[in-house]
Enzyme design. Structure first.
Site, mmCIF file in Angstrom:
data_model
loop_
_atom_site.group_PDB
_atom_site.id
_atom_site.type_symbol
_atom_site.label_atom_id
_atom_site.label_comp_id
_atom_site.label_asym_id
_atom_site.label_seq_id
_atom_site.Cartn_x
_atom_site.Cartn_y
_atom_site.Cartn_z
ATOM 1 N N GLY A 1 3.365 1.992 11.931
ATOM 2 C CA GLY A 1 4.200 3.155 11.801
ATOM 3 C C GLY A 1 4.541 3.932 13.322
ATOM 4 N N ASN B 1 0.867 -1.291 -0.044
ATOM 5 C CA ASN B 1 0.220 0.073 -0.004
ATOM 6 C C ASN B 1 0.877 1.235 -0.142
ATOM 7 O OD1 ASN B 1 -1.975 1.998 0.440
ATOM 8 N ND2 ASN B 1 -2.337 1.569 2.506
ATOM 9 N N HIS C 1 -9.315 0.668 5.329
ATOM 10 C CA HIS C 1 -7.698 0.691 6.109
ATOM 11 C C HIS C 1 -8.145 1.601 7.045
ATOM 12 C CE1 HIS C 1 -3.833 2.201 6.315
ATOM 13 N NE2 HIS C 1 -3.526 0.964 5.770
#
Length: 290
Positions: A211, A37, A133
């Site tokens: 992240g 992605n 998402h």
């Protein structure tokens, strides 16, 4: 108390009484699927073409060729930003890489400024669409109703959905990750038929591990995947539970991929940042099979 609350959340859908069944998938053979992605990257079309071109040179013997004849070859999918899809498709499709779209609107056409329809993306080669998402949920306020409508529209128009679900850090700390994922799964798959599930991939992405530097261990991720198969067995049957591919997404790296893919119920990875570096994503798609 948690279970009582979650059962109320299912009531409006009137599907069936929800009790996740124990699920064993050891006997099921599922084709691996690795997806990159790209999010809102890279900055230019030239950069996107360069990334696709580099990646096309890194496919290994176990990734799917253009004319695939191995049901267990690793399917590779990339999700470029919408403006780059058509050009990336020209590069990627020649070597067997599938191209997807990061999102879509559930209406076919009309006065929806800034929106993109399924017919538009399908016409330029898109086969997969990401639905739900975590960034679409948190940044763009996509709720389960709109996600469900996207999933249904994608499937109705002959494409495949990668349905993303997962808990936040707060929900993880409260110990309700399973309940959260079960509710999302049931709501987002509302009125999706057993037959349509052949074209659905589930991506479990713990939001707190995306992240952030925090890590969800491979065994912990696998335990959630097993639980999700139990949910699918309840919503559909054991055949669907065994056949559905479930990816893991949460800061996947070349260093973590082998341990993840060695797990019984992890069928692939949905990769974010590492997919923007061809060498890193190349290592991920060519993970060491055990």
């Amino acid at each position: 108390a948690i279970l009582a609350a979650s059962s109320d959340a299912f009531a409006p859908m009137a599907r069936r009484a929800f009790v996740a069944r124990p699920s064993s998938s050891l006997e099921a053979a599922r084709q691996p699927i690795m997806a990159g992605n790209w999010k809102m990257n890279p900055a230019t079309e030239a950069d996107a073409l360069g990334l696709a071109s580099e990646l096309s040179k890194l496919l290994g013997d176990e990734t799917c060729p253009v004319n695939e004849d191995d049901d267990m070859c690793t399917e590779v999918v990339v999700f470029p930003p919408h403006p780059f899809i058509a050009k990336v498709y020209e590069v990627a499709s020649d070597v067997g890489i599938t191209v997807g779209a990061q999102s879509v609107f559930f209406e076919e056409k009309g006065a929806y400024t800034g929106a993109v329809s399924t017919s538009m993306i399908k016409s330029i080669g898109v086969e997969y669409v990401l639905c739900g998402h975590s960034e679409r949920r948190s940044v763009f306020n996509d709720d389960d109703d709109s996600i469900n409508r996207k999933v249904q529209k994608v499937l109705a128009d002959g494409m495949k959905a990668i349905l993303c679900i997962g808990e936040t850090k707060e929900e993880y700390d409260l110990g309700i990750k399973e309940e959260v994922c079960a509710i999302q799964l049931s709501k987002d798959l509302y009125e999706v038929t057993k037959e349509q599930m052949e074209n659905v991939v589930i991506a479990y992405e713990p939001v707190w591990a995306i992240g952030t530097g925090l890590v969800c261990g491979s065994e912990d991720a696998n335990a959630v995947h097993k639980y999700l198969r139990g949910v699918l067995a309840t919503l559909y049957d054991q055949e669907v539970a065994n056949a559905t591919r479930i990816q893991y997404g949460g800061s996947v790296t070349p260093d973590s991929v082998d341990a993840l893919m060695a797990m019984s119920d992890i069928d692939g990875c949905l990769v974010g940042g590492a997919s923007l570096a061809a060498d890193k994503f190349g290592r991920i798609i060519n993970y060491v099979r055990k």
